[in-house]
Design a protein around this motif. Structure first.
Motif, short mmCIF file in Angstrom:
data_model
loop_
_atom_site.label_atom_id
_atom_site.label_comp_id
_atom_site.label_asym_id
_atom_site.label_seq_id
_atom_site.Cartn_x
_atom_site.Cartn_y
_atom_site.Cartn_z
N GLY A 8 81.05 8.49 -35.88
CA GLY A 8 81.29 8.70 -37.30
C GLY A 8 80.02 8.99 -38.08
O GLY A 8 79.99 9.85 -38.96
N MET A 9 78.94 8.27 -37.73
CA MET A 9 77.71 8.42 -38.49
C MET A 9 76.99 9.73 -38.20
O MET A 9 76.27 10.25 -39.08
CB MET A 9 76.77 7.24 -38.21
CG MET A 9 75.65 7.06 -39.21
SD MET A 9 76.24 6.78 -40.92
CE MET A 9 76.71 5.04 -40.84
N ILE A 10 77.17 10.30 -37.03
CA ILE A 10 76.52 11.59 -36.72
C ILE A 10 76.97 12.69 -37.70
O ILE A 10 76.12 13.31 -38.35
CB ILE A 10 76.77 11.99 -35.25
CG1 ILE A 10 75.93 11.12 -34.32
CG2 ILE A 10 76.43 13.47 -35.03
CD1 ILE A 10 76.23 11.32 -32.84
N PRO A 11 78.27 12.95 -37.85
CA PRO A 11 78.67 13.97 -38.82
C PRO A 11 78.36 13.57 -40.26
O PRO A 11 78.10 14.43 -41.11
CB PRO A 11 80.18 14.13 -38.60
CG PRO A 11 80.61 12.90 -37.89
CD PRO A 11 79.43 12.47 -37.07
N HIS A 12 78.38 12.27 -40.53
CA HIS A 12 78.05 11.79 -41.87
C HIS A 12 76.60 12.14 -42.19
O HIS A 12 76.29 12.68 -43.27
CB HIS A 12 78.26 10.27 -41.93
CG HIS A 12 78.59 9.76 -43.30
ND1 HIS A 12 77.63 9.48 -44.23
CD2 HIS A 12 79.79 9.48 -43.90
CE1 HIS A 12 78.21 9.04 -45.35
NE2 HIS A 12 79.52 9.03 -45.17
N ASP A 72 81.47 17.52 -32.51
CA ASP A 72 81.10 18.92 -32.74
C ASP A 72 80.69 19.11 -34.19
O ASP A 72 81.24 18.48 -35.10
CB ASP A 72 82.28 19.84 -32.42
CG ASP A 72 82.64 19.81 -30.94
OD1 ASP A 72 81.73 19.60 -30.12
OD2 ASP A 72 83.83 20.00 -30.61
N ALA A 73 79.74 20.00 -34.40
CA ALA A 73 79.21 20.23 -35.75
C ALA A 73 80.27 20.80 -36.70
O ALA A 73 80.24 20.54 -37.90
CB ALA A 73 78.01 21.16 -35.68
N GLY A 74 81.21 21.56 -36.18
CA GLY A 74 82.17 22.23 -37.06
C GLY A 74 83.44 21.44 -37.38
O GLY A 74 84.30 21.93 -38.12
#
Length: 211
Positions: free
Chosen positions: A72-76, A127-129
């Motif tokens: 969760g924190m990575i995309p955040h 994934d980044a998108g």
């Protein structure tokens, strides 16, 4: 005379038997005591080894919350960095530019660290998108589009307001990790996020003229 010799021999035999019994009993007592001592020593050693093994296994262990925190924190963090990347060309305030640079400097390495954890655990790195707008504090694509269209004072105000909400969401997620996670480095990072982003919220409120 023969009867007397028989009695002497019988008495001697009985005495020898009694002596042997005493000796055997004494030996048995020593062996039992020794066995008991060795048994107690062995059990203590096994308990110690078991505790050591458990401690060793627990060190570096993780649970589902740790995985959820990282995923969760990575995309955040990625969105916060994307917001920060808009400031050099759009922000007017040097304070806003400096804040954005500090946010990017802190969160880029944390993204790499959390990605490494997930890879080591055999878990998927987001994934980044992907759409993660349902997470606390995350901006929608529409919000991000509006921010990109702003510049000057309007950008500065919108950026700060959005980043306050963004930080509040990250703090919420970090506190959940602190309460439910088991992986030491993840809990340490969560503590750092709570501390640093709380301080930045205070700083941003001052930029908005709030105490």
């Amino acid at each position: 005379m023969a009867s007397r010799r028989f009695l002497v021999r019988r008495t001697a035999a009985l005495a020898a038997t009694a002596t042997a019994a005493v000796v055997l009993a004494a030996c048995g007592s020593d062996d039992s005591s020794s066995s008991s001592e060795h048994s107690g020593h062995d059990m203590g050693a096994l308990s110690s080894a078991s505790a050591s093994a458990t401690a060793s296994a627990a060190q570096g262990s993780h649970n589902a919350q740790d995985v959820s925190f990282a995923q969760g924190m990575i995309p955040h963090h990625r969105q916060a960095v994307a917001m920060a990347d808009l400031t050099p060309s759009r922000a007017k305030s040097q304070q806003v530019k400096d804040l954005a640079a500090k946010i990017k400097q802190a969160q880029d390495p944390e993204i790499n660290t959390m990605s490494g954890w997930l890879t080591a655990w055999g878990e998927k790195v987001p994934d980044a998108g992907m759409d993660h707008s349902s997470m606390p504090g995350m901006m929608s694509d529409d919000d991000m589009g509006k921010l990109k269209d702003l510049s000057g004072d309007a950008f500065d105000k919108a950026f700060v307001q959005m980043m306050i909400s963004h930080h509040q969401g990250a703090i919420e997620m970090a506190k959940t990790e602190q309460a439910k996670g088991t992986y030491g480095p993840a809990k340490t990072m969560a503590e750092s996020i709570v501390t640093s982003q709380s301080a930045e919220i205070t700083e941003m409120n001052k930029l908005l003229g709030k105490s």
